[in-house]
Design an enzyme around this catalytic site. Sequence first.
Site, short mmCIF file in Angstrom:
data_model
loop_
_atom_site.label_atom_id
_atom_site.label_comp_id
_atom_site.label_asym_id
_atom_site.label_seq_id
_atom_site.Cartn_x
_atom_site.Cartn_y
_atom_site.Cartn_z
N THR A 185 0.36 -0.80 0.76
CA THR A 185 0.43 0.13 -0.54
C THR A 185 0.93 1.12 -0.15
O THR A 185 2.05 1.14 0.38
CB THR A 185 -0.59 0.20 1.38
OG1 THR A 185 -1.48 -0.79 1.23
CG2 THR A 185 -1.12 1.28 1.25
N GLY A 215 -10.48 -4.22 0.99
CA GLY A 215 -8.66 -4.24 2.37
C GLY A 215 -9.34 -2.82 3.66
O GLY A 215 -10.70 -2.51 3.90
N THR A 235 -0.70 -0.35 7.17
CA THR A 235 -0.61 -0.65 5.88
C THR A 235 0.14 -1.84 6.92
O THR A 235 0.36 -1.85 7.68
CB THR A 235 0.58 -0.34 4.93
OG1 THR A 235 0.97 -1.59 3.92
CG2 THR A 235 1.81 0.14 6.00
#
Lengths: 319, 302
Positions: A185, A215, A235
């Site tokens: 990410t 997500g 992340t």
Amino acid sequence: MGWAIALHGGAGDIPRSLPLERRETREAAIRHCLQIGVDALKAHRSPLDVVEVVVRELENHPHFNAGRGSVLTSNGTVEMEACIMDGNTKRCGAVSGLITVKNPISLARLVMEKTPHIYLGFDGAEAFAREQGVEMVDSTHFITPENIERLKQAKKANRVQLDYTQPIKKVDEIPVSDGDSQIGTVGCVAVDGHGNLATATSTGGFVNKMVGRIGDTPIVGAGTYANNFCAVSATGKGEAIIRGTIARDVAALMEYKGLSLKDAAKYVVEGAPSGTTGLIAVSAKGEVTMPLNTSGMYRACATEDGYTEMAIWPGETCD
Amino acid sequence: MGGWAIAVHGGAGVDPNLPQERQEEAKQLLTRCLNLGISSLRSSSSAIDVVELVVRELESDPLFNSGRGSALTENGTVEMEASIMDGSGRRCGAVSGITTVKNPISLARLVMEKSPHSYLAFSGAEAFAKQQGVETVDNNYFITEDNIGMLKLAKEANSIMFDYRIPLAGSESCSAVVESPIQMNGLPISVYAPETVGCVVVDSEGRCAAATSTGGLMNKMTGEGEAIIRGTLARDVAALMEYKGLNLQEAVDYVIKKRLDNGKAGLIAVSNNGEVAYGFNSVGMFRGCATEDGFMDVSIWE
């Protein structure tokens, strides 16, 4: 008090044996993006503009898992998601299931500013993008040869690969891109000299994820959160970040328990299952922190007093 | 450790002029659901099984806006979403954009238990449903006469905004709706406006679970659900207990008062020591609760 900025290019299993040239490509991109953010803050642009500009740049870079360079679903398609949030007003916007929008983060901002909603997904989000006239590209724009290979490997191993998970090593197989095969990410957090805070996160998700999987990134409070205390972008393993409401918890610990930014972020990351979580955060006072419990996280930060750092592995910085 | 406790809701924000017989129907359904949950708890079912069972019942009954009886999109179809969370292990599952699955809450549980993910949406979620072999039905099954009438009213006033919204995954149970339910985008509404159904349970072993299911809003208001997202409402009840040491009711009162800004919402909650609490700042909330010591209450208004 002063401005501060931090950005990340994903957390995960990044081996210290990462080939130098791969590392350098990413480090150069991170440095470049940080400079763009610093210049924007120096030019007195709002933190909301700053995080959007920086994340757009990260999305355009093919070596990070967001926008161009997004990893592929089990069907070989991209499904991107993004979220942006303004700290003082708590206004926010999020998108999921994007297949043709060049810069998902900018569409998230339009959801925030041009709709009564916070979160649009899939066909509806694409229709909204067309209506707003944002730049759209053929989905092949996002797909890189590395990601086609990553999907192949993941399918062979019959698993969903986490950000930066080591590729499958077999003697008879040439590892395609050892060490950087899984790219994470991206995200950016910023605060200006007046304590205005903003955060932005964007991702392609997991290699070999199921079609339709959502997500942590677009879930306000999980991967992304800002209020008048701090701005956070997380992340790592999305499912763990959702369960732990990671980004909101950093803010809640400051708000309800009176912890400092560093202590709050440390508490949250240490409390998350090992190997799942990294985050970047700035406070209204201009503090910055970038803790992780994964083996690595591409990250960098800068503050108004001239401090700047860039790191991949733990222990390289004061965190 | 206290005993078990259970609470159910059928949405916050109720038309003050809701006809008496409609109020009675709603109360009967809430009572039936509570009793279903209670007998399940007495036979030592786990909290996660109980919330799923109760929400399935709420979805299957056409009265509230979830499953059968869901509000319609501008195309006259139904698009549902649901989320379930198990306090032990903080496992969770959520689904959005569901059009054929009879009980979305059970699909959410399958996402939690049978997929590597927490949240699946639209065609991906429908494909997963087929693969798991859950009961699917024609979209018409979900559509009721009442909702066709409401859609017609809304269309006549030309005030439809197609709902693309996706809810927050993995939360405790909370629900939000229309501030002044007499008017919905300027429309008189005399049927059920509320947005969501939900159930929260703590079992006698102190395990907590929550489940929420919805058909979304027929017609987008300024988005009261958005106030819940922005306020991370359900998480904040837990965070206030965890980080500020408040008790359950204090935490519920705090979030309703301080975390909603101008949004209208309601929520139900149970704690691991068997307390139950609710709060809302809307006009009424369909709700019911019961505890092991024999307390039981079903009500709509303050």
